[in-house]
Design an enzyme around this catalytic site. Structure first.
Site, PDB file in Angstrom:
ATOM      1  N   PHE A  64      45.132  -9.496 -55.108  1.00  0.00           N
ATOM      2  CA  PHE A  64      44.581 -10.587 -54.298  1.00  0.00           C
ATOM      3  C   PHE A  64      43.304 -11.087 -54.967  1.00  0.00           C
ATOM      4  CE2 PHE A  64      42.184 -12.777 -51.078  1.00  0.00           C
ATOM      5  CZ  PHE A  64      43.162 -13.562 -50.488  1.00  0.00           C
ATOM      6  N   ASP A 116      37.954  -7.817 -60.759  1.00  0.00           N
ATOM      7  CA  ASP A 116      37.656  -8.452 -59.473  1.00  0.00           C
ATOM      8  C   ASP A 116      37.179  -7.355 -58.525  1.00  0.00           C
ATOM      9  OD1 ASP A 116      37.704  -9.481 -56.921  1.00  0.00           O
ATOM     10  OD2 ASP A 116      39.611 -10.535 -57.147  1.00  0.00           O
ATOM     11  N   LYS A 173      32.030 -10.400 -51.224  1.00  0.00           N
ATOM     12  CA  LYS A 173      31.990  -9.931 -49.835  1.00  0.00           C
ATOM     13  C   LYS A 173      30.681  -9.277 -49.370  1.00  0.00           C
ATOM     14  CE  LYS A 173      36.854  -9.870 -48.749  1.00  0.00           C
ATOM     15  NZ  LYS A 173      37.766 -10.115 -49.865  1.00  0.00           N
TER      16      LYS A 173
HETATM   17  C1  PLP Z   1      38.490 -11.257 -50.364  1.00  0.00           C
HETATM   18  C2  PLP Z   1      38.843 -11.198 -51.791  1.00  0.00           C
HETATM   19  C3  PLP Z   1      38.829 -12.345 -52.609  1.00  0.00           C
HETATM   20  C4  PLP Z   1      38.573 -13.728 -52.042  1.00  0.00           C
HETATM   21  O1  PLP Z   1      37.308 -13.863 -51.524  1.00  0.00           O
HETATM   22  P1  PLP Z   1      36.953 -15.155 -50.622  1.00  0.00           P
HETATM   23  O2  PLP Z   1      35.493 -15.010 -50.392  1.00  0.00           O
HETATM   24  O3  PLP Z   1      37.784 -15.058 -49.384  1.00  0.00           O
HETATM   25  O4  PLP Z   1      37.299 -16.346 -51.439  1.00  0.00           O
HETATM   26  C5  PLP Z   1      39.077 -12.198 -53.949  1.00  0.00           C
HETATM   27  N1  PLP Z   1      39.345 -10.986 -54.484  1.00  0.00           N
HETATM   28  C6  PLP Z   1      39.376  -9.863 -53.746  1.00  0.00           C
HETATM   29  C7  PLP Z   1      39.665  -8.560 -54.392  1.00  0.00           C
HETATM   30  C8  PLP Z   1      39.137  -9.930 -52.371  1.00  0.00           C
HETATM   31  O5  PLP Z   1      39.207  -8.825 -51.627  1.00  0.00           O
END
Ligand code: PLP
Length: 404
Positions: free
Chosen positions: A138, A223, A252
């Site tokens: 994700f 990420d 986050k």
């Molecule tokens: C939540 C998340 C995203 C996206 O972040 P947003 O602030 O919602 O755009 C990208 N990568 C990972 C691993 C995430 O958990």
């Protein structure tokens, strides 16, 4: 405002993209939130999605936001502001040898990473433009990041996607080896796949990915939008693996509840960008940067990464005991304050609803998995409360199933 009014307004005025719980949250403090009736809930998902690592409304974040709000909320990146520069100093001290780019979300941090990787790689060879990402990953909801996200359910209605993304099975070294070609500019991975159910990379896999990227002149983007800032029991999840990325994306927990994202890139990579290549109106704005500076400082001062590690050990022990008592639990995974519980039947929504009605909030993945993401300030007693509620919920659901 109350829940019924909220639902009416949502029904008329909001794009219907969120499947919300029937819960109106009016206030938060530490591990708890309160609804419109004044009922208190133990927040075992850090404001839903691993954001409030320090708990709700940490006093240092609140004080920094108040102070900054009275001084300067925003000015564009045409000018210097102190919070952004101090935050850049702090983050690049935590990840030495890097430079920072600030944005507003996780998806934007990954967008920045993908654009930077293309720019950097094109200087070596004009057709080094492809990305390799993992299935069940994700990376966000924008067109580029939803393409990078290896989950067709998020993509199918939005085609055509960004050209040049290949997907590989996560933790399959041979598949990654085969997918990297002379056209690859970057491999993008989560050290722990969060959204799809808390699946950590194996050490062999991330180490092999690092080695292959080095050997073949490909960038490694990690990420850590979800795993960053102590969530897994280390400040950054890559520390579990003894490797470092070329580009690291964060969001986050970074702002302590205020929206901000960051991309950190190794000096030689970061300087592929020149003025005008990329930007953001609000990225690193004074208010958000001041919040992030306070949040990251508090996280470090309070030793919350270590605390997340010990909470994770305790949570794993409690889940293991629960699994022995309950055949409805087939498996669980815990890494720091990030956990998933696999269920033998499609009862995740019922368990979540039961827990919410009994004062504990967590989220689900699909219909057979619970996802627990407590703030890093979580105490053993709060772990006990959540385990107790899950146990009661499983008993209640098992009884209902037996009678239907
Ligand atoms: C939540 C998340 C995203 C996206 O972040 P947003 O602030 O919602 O755009 C990208 N990568 C990972 C691993 C995430 O958990």
């Amino acid at each position: 405002m109350r829940l019924d009014e909220a639902r009416r307004i949502e029904g008329q005025c909001l794009c219907p993209v969120f499947a919300r719980s029937p819960l109106f949250i009016a206030r938060g403090e530490g591990m708890y939130v309160w609804d419109d009736q004044g009922r208190r809930y133990l927040d075992f998902c850090s404001g839903g999605r691993a954001v409030n690592a320090l708990g709700h409304c940490h006093p240092r974040v609140v004080a920094a936001v108040k102070h900054q709000a009275e001084l300067l909320l925003h000015t564009s990146n045409d000018y210097y502001t102190e919070p952004q520069l101090r935050l850049a100093e702090l983050l690049t001290r935590l990840v030495p040898g890097t430079r920072a780019f600030f944005c507003n979300s996780g998806a934007e941090a990954n967008e920045a990473a993908m654009k930077l990787a293309r720019k950097y790689a094109k200087r070596q060879s004009a057709d080094r433009v492809e990305f390799v990402t993992a299935r069940h990953s994700f990376h966000g909801r924008t067109m580029a990041t939803v393409t990078a996200t290896g989950q067709p359910k998020y993509q199918q209605d939005f085609t055509p996607l960004l050209p040049g993304v290949r997907y590989v099975e996560f933790n399959d070294i041979a598949a990654l080896e085969a997918a990297i070609t002379e056209h690859t500019c970057a491999v993008m991975l989560e050290p722990v796949q969060g959204e799809s159910g808390v699946y950590p990379a194996t050490p062999e896999y991330l180490q092999a990915a690092r080695r292959m990227c080095d050997e073949r002149g490909v960038l490694l983007i990690l990420d850590e939008v979800q795993t960053g800032f102590g969530r897994t029991g280390k400040l950054f999840a890559y520390e579990h693996y003894g490797i470092t990325p070329d580009i690291l994306t964060l969001s986050k927990a970074l702002g302590g509840g205020v929206p901000i994202g960051a991309m950190l890139a190794r000096e030689a990579v970061a300087t592929a960008f020149v003025p005008g290549d990329h930007g953001s109106t609000f990225g690193g704005t004074a208010l958000a940067a001041a919040a992030a500076l306070a949040a990251v400082s508090a996280l470090l001062d309070e030793g919350l990464a270590d605390r997340a590690a010990s909470t994770g050990e305790y949570l794993a022990a409690r889940l293991s005991a629960l699994q022995q008592q309950h055949e409805l639990i087939t498996d669980f995974r815990v890494i720091g304050c990030m956990a998933a519980v696999d269920l033998a039947a499609p009862i995740a929504a019922e368990v979540k609803t039961y827990a919410q009605e009994h004062g504990v909030l967590f989220i689900t993945v699909g219909d057979r998995m619970l996802r627990l993401l407590p703030a890093l300030i979580c105490t053993p007693a709060q772990v006990d409360e959540t385990i107790w509620v899950i146990e009661q919920a499983l008993d209640a659901v098992a009884v209902t199933a037996a009678h239907s």
